[in-house]
Enzyme design. Structure first.
Site, PDB file in Angstrom:
ATOM      1  N   TYR A 195      -5.069  18.756  -9.583  1.00 38.51           N
ATOM      2  CA  TYR A 195      -5.226  17.830  -8.937  1.00 38.51           C
ATOM      3  C   TYR A 195      -6.396  17.111  -9.624  1.00 38.51           C
ATOM      4  CZ  TYR A 195      -7.486  14.849  -5.114  1.00 38.51           C
ATOM      5  OH  TYR A 195      -7.851  13.721  -4.527  1.00 38.51           O
TER       6      TYR A 195
ATOM      7  N   VAL B  29       0.908  -1.015   0.087  1.00 37.43           N
ATOM      8  CA  VAL B  29      -0.036   0.028   0.053  1.00 37.43           C
ATOM      9  C   VAL B  29       0.759   1.225   0.036  1.00 37.43           C
ATOM     10  CG1 VAL B  29      -1.924   1.268   1.171  1.00 37.43           C
ATOM     11  CG2 VAL B  29      -1.631  -1.167   1.422  1.00 37.43           C
TER      12      VAL B  29
ATOM     13  N   ILE C 208      -6.291   7.673   4.796  1.00 40.73           N
ATOM     14  CA  ILE C 208      -6.996   6.508   3.991  1.00 40.73           C
ATOM     15  C   ILE C 208      -5.928   5.484   3.937  1.00 40.73           C
ATOM     16  CG2 ILE C 208      -8.083   5.723   1.726  1.00 40.73           C
ATOM     17  CD1 ILE C 208      -9.205   8.663   1.407  1.00 40.73           C
TER      18      ILE C 208
ATOM     19  N   ALA D 101       0.649   5.029   2.935  1.00 36.23           N
ATOM     20  CA  ALA D 101      -0.176   4.573   3.993  1.00 36.23           C
ATOM     21  C   ALA D 101       0.306   4.780   5.400  1.00 36.23           C
ATOM     22  CB  ALA D 101       0.050   2.769   3.850  1.00 36.23           C
TER      23      ALA D 101
END
Length: 245
Positions: A151, A12, A19, A15
């Protein structure tokens, strides 16, 4: 909680908090071995220690460094079954004021890094006969947003990358999907999150609230599970109904 990921090996990115940290916790709670990748070394180590995983410091703008970190994580895990490309950065600027260098910086983290990590992980997955990749896009990638052209554009590119990856990697047994979170209460954007904005954003959802990291982590876990075995190339809204397309 079930152990549907027992024996699975999961990487991940982003991390160390928010989230991404919740996604790492969710996989670990369901039995997976998890590698935590982030540029925030101390926080990444804390999350890894909490879940019994490993931490790998990486600046995703650095292509060579990213390749090395993913390879190291996969090596320590003994392979990879799931890659979650969660890392991302948010910048605010009016369209006419965006510096091209800042545009490139946002794309380097939010989109290009996913290409790099996917290339490394997918080669291992192909040799192993399959795997799962879940990318993190955004509601902004579908709906845009004032002051977020760089973004939003980077997150729209994630959706396109997801669909192209699903088409090319599907024949190798690799599923690729992405999640598009809406307004989620994390550290990202906290500096501009006033009480008035929270009230206004919450009112946009039929559920009357902002999202929580757990809301996104649950969808990511579903997409990585065997319950989603016939899902690929999709961009799933996790927006509380703020958008439905």
């Amino acid at each position: 909680m079930s152990v549907r990921f027992a024996g699975r090996r999961v990487v991940v990115t982003g991390a160390a908090r928010g989230i991404g940290a919740e996604i790492a916790r969710r996989f670990a709670a369901e039995g997976a071995k998890v590698a935590v990748l982030d540029r925030l070394a101390v926080e990444a180590k804390d999350v890894a220690a909490e879940i019994g995983g490993s931490a790998h410091e990486v600046d995703l703008r650095d292509v060579a460094g990213t390749r090395a970190a993913v390879r190291q994580a996969i090596g320590e895990l003994g392979g990879i079954d799931v890659l979650v490309n969660n890392a991302g950065i948010l910048r605010f600027a009016a369209l006419l004021d965006i510096d091209p260098e800042e545009w490139d910086d946002v794309f380097a983290v939010n989109t290009r890094s996913m290409l790099v990590t996917t290339q490394v992980a997918a080669r291992v997955m192909i040799d192993a006969g399959g795997g799962v990749i879940v990318n993190s896009s955004s509601m902004g990638g579908k709906a845009g947003g004032d002051g977020q052209a760089h973004y939003a554009a980077s997150k729209a590119a994630v959706i396109a990358l997801t669909r192209a990856s699903a088409a090319e990697l599907g024949p190798h047994g690799i599923r690729v999907n992405c999640v598009c979170p809406g307004y989620v209460a994390t550290e990202m954007g906290a500096a501009t999150r006033t009480a008035e904005k929270i009230e206004a954003w919450s009112a946009m959802s039929p559920l009357g609230r902002l999202g929580e990291p757990e809301d996104v982590a649950g969808v990511v876990a579903f997409l990585a599970s065997d319950d989603a075995a016939y899902l690929t190339g999709q961009a799933f809204n996790v927006t509380g109904g703020m958008i439905t397309h």
